[in-house]
Write a protein that holds these residues in place. Structure first.
Motif, PDB file in Angstrom:
ATOM      1  N   ARG A  44      40.095  38.541  30.668  1.00 62.15           N
ATOM      2  CA  ARG A  44      39.611  39.216  29.460  1.00 62.15           C
ATOM      3  C   ARG A  44      39.678  40.731  29.625  1.00 62.15           C
ATOM      4  O   ARG A  44      39.596  41.254  30.731  1.00 62.15           O
ATOM      5  N   ALA A  45      39.772  41.437  28.511  1.00 63.75           N
ATOM      6  CA  ALA A  45      39.832  42.893  28.523  1.00 63.75           C
ATOM      7  C   ALA A  45      38.475  43.524  28.813  1.00 63.75           C
ATOM      8  O   ALA A  45      38.394  44.680  29.213  1.00 63.75           O
ATOM      9  N   ALA A  46      37.402  42.779  28.621  1.00 66.59           N
ATOM     10  CA  ALA A  46      36.044  43.262  28.886  1.00 66.59           C
ATOM     11  C   ALA A  46      35.224  42.113  29.452  1.00 66.59           C
ATOM     12  O   ALA A  46      35.658  40.966  29.456  1.00 66.59           O
ATOM     13  N   ASP A  47      34.032  42.434  29.922  1.00 72.45           N
ATOM     14  CA  ASP A  47      33.177  41.421  30.529  1.00 72.45           C
ATOM     15  C   ASP A  47      32.378  40.656  29.475  1.00 72.45           C
ATOM     16  O   ASP A  47      31.159  40.668  29.450  1.00 72.45           O
ATOM     17  N   SER A  48      33.120  39.948  28.628  1.00 63.58           N
ATOM     18  CA  SER A  48      32.506  39.181  27.546  1.00 63.58           C
ATOM     19  C   SER A  48      33.421  38.025  27.176  1.00 63.58           C
ATOM     20  O   SER A  48      34.650  38.188  27.125  1.00 63.58           O
ATOM     21  N   ALA A  49      32.836  36.875  26.888  1.00 65.83           N
ATOM     22  CA  ALA A  49      33.629  35.710  26.497  1.00 65.83           C
ATOM     23  C   ALA A  49      34.351  35.943  25.175  1.00 65.83           C
ATOM     24  O   ALA A  49      35.379  35.328  24.905  1.00 65.83           O
ATOM     25  N   GLY A  50      33.852  36.842  24.351  1.00 65.87           N
ATOM     26  CA  GLY A  50      34.481  37.142  23.075  1.00 65.87           C
ATOM     27  C   GLY A  50      35.525  38.243  23.136  1.00 65.87           C
ATOM     28  O   GLY A  50      36.170  38.552  22.133  1.00 65.87           O
ATOM     29  N   PRO A  52      39.046  40.163  23.884  1.00 63.04           N
ATOM     30  CA  PRO A  52      40.431  39.683  23.804  1.00 63.04           C
ATOM     31  C   PRO A  52      41.023  39.456  25.192  1.00 63.04           C
ATOM     32  O   PRO A  52      40.602  40.076  26.172  1.00 63.04           O
ATOM     33  N   ALA A  53      42.008  38.585  25.245  1.00 61.62           N
ATOM     34  CA  ALA A  53      42.678  38.298  26.517  1.00 61.62           C
ATOM     35  C   ALA A  53      43.502  39.501  26.946  1.00 61.62           C
ATOM     36  O   ALA A  53      44.136  40.155  26.127  1.00 61.62           O
ATOM     37  N   TRP A  74      30.327  38.225  35.572  1.00 62.13           N
ATOM     38  CA  TRP A  74      31.749  38.537  35.455  1.00 62.13           C
ATOM     39  C   TRP A  74      32.257  39.257  36.694  1.00 62.13           C
ATOM     40  O   TRP A  74      31.519  39.948  37.376  1.00 62.13           O
ATOM     41  N   THR A  75      33.559  39.095  36.962  1.00 58.77           N
ATOM     42  CA  THR A  75      34.221  39.759  38.075  1.00 58.77           C
ATOM     43  C   THR A  75      35.462  40.463  37.552  1.00 58.77           C
ATOM     44  O   THR A  75      36.285  39.849  36.877  1.00 58.77           O
ATOM     45  N   LYS A  76      35.575  41.755  37.854  1.00 57.88           N
ATOM     46  CA  LYS A  76      36.755  42.515  37.458  1.00 57.88           C
ATOM     47  C   LYS A  76      37.789  42.381  38.561  1.00 57.88           C
ATOM     48  O   LYS A  76      37.493  42.630  39.733  1.00 57.88           O
ATOM     49  N   ILE A  77      39.017  41.977  38.188  1.00 52.48           N
ATOM     50  CA  ILE A  77      40.065  41.722  39.172  1.00 52.48           C
ATOM     51  C   ILE A  77      41.347  42.473  38.822  1.00 52.48           C
ATOM     52  O   ILE A  77      41.526  42.926  37.698  1.00 52.48           O
ATOM     53  N   ARG A  78      42.212  42.574  39.816  1.00 50.97           N
ATOM     54  CA  ARG A  78      43.574  43.091  39.624  1.00 50.97           C
ATOM     55  C   ARG A  78      44.507  42.046  40.203  1.00 50.97           C
ATOM     56  O   ARG A  78      44.281  41.557  41.313  1.00 50.97           O
ATOM     57  N   ILE A  79      45.548  41.704  39.448  1.00 54.63           N
ATOM     58  CA  ILE A  79      46.534  40.755  39.958  1.00 54.63           C
ATOM     59  C   ILE A  79      47.749  41.515  40.459  1.00 54.63           C
ATOM     60  O   ILE A  79      47.856  42.731  40.288  1.00 54.63           O
ATOM     61  N   ALA A  80      48.692  40.810  41.068  1.00 54.49           N
ATOM     62  CA  ALA A  80      49.837  41.435  41.732  1.00 54.49           C
ATOM     63  C   ALA A  80      50.670  42.326  40.813  1.00 54.49           C
ATOM     64  O   ALA A  80      51.200  43.340  41.254  1.00 54.49           O
ATOM     65  N   ASN A  81      50.764  41.996  39.531  1.00 56.09           N
ATOM     66  CA  ASN A  81      51.591  42.813  38.635  1.00 56.09           C
ATOM     67  C   ASN A  81      50.858  44.050  38.118  1.00 56.09           C
ATOM     68  O   ASN A  81      51.380  44.793  37.311  1.00 56.09           O
ATOM     69  N   GLY A  82      49.616  44.250  38.566  1.00 54.81           N
ATOM     70  CA  GLY A  82      48.840  45.426  38.199  1.00 54.81           C
ATOM     71  C   GLY A  82      47.885  45.220  37.044  1.00 54.81           C
ATOM     72  O   GLY A  82      47.087  46.098  36.727  1.00 54.81           O
ATOM     73  N   THR A  83      47.934  44.068  36.406  1.00 55.48           N
ATOM     74  CA  THR A  83      47.026  43.783  35.302  1.00 55.48           C
ATOM     75  C   THR A  83      45.592  43.733  35.810  1.00 55.48           C
ATOM     76  O   THR A  83      45.302  43.114  36.826  1.00 55.48           O
TER      77      THR A  83
END
Length: 97
Positions: A44-50, A52-53, A74-83
């Motif tokens: 998600r773009a923010a720490d909320s179930a509502g 946006p993806a 909630w946990t803020k993460i970074r994936i390999a492509n930088g997202t």
């Protein structure tokens, strides 16, 4: 003259604090030893179930991520492509070394 020395000594304190903060940034434990443990997790773009993806496709189980921050549910993460985005707290666990 003694007064100048005291002021000079006081100037050292903020410098020491600055050096300690800088060292903590360099030595911070930013590891990639985390993985998604639930299949089909939506970032998600923010720490909320509502919110946006942040990505069109959900993450598969076993995707390696870097944890940036943790909040209550909630946990803020970074994936390999930088997202960067947020996932539910229970969706990511540390990989045993």
């Amino acid at each position: 003259m003694a007064r100048r020395r005291r002021f000079a000594a006081l100037a050292v304190l903020p410098f020491a604090v600055w050096v300690a903060l800088l060292a903590s940034l360099v030595l911070e434990d930013r590891h990639t030893d985390d993985a998604v443990v639930i299949d089909g997790v939506v970032i998600r773009a923010a720490d909320s179930a509502g919110a946006p993806a942040a990505m069109v496709q959900p993450l598969p189980r076993g995707a390696e991520v870097t944890v940036i921050e943790r909040r209550a549910a909630w946990t803020k993460i970074r994936i390999a492509n930088g997202t960067v985005g947020w996932v539910p707290d229970g969706a990511v666990e540390r990989i045993a070394r």
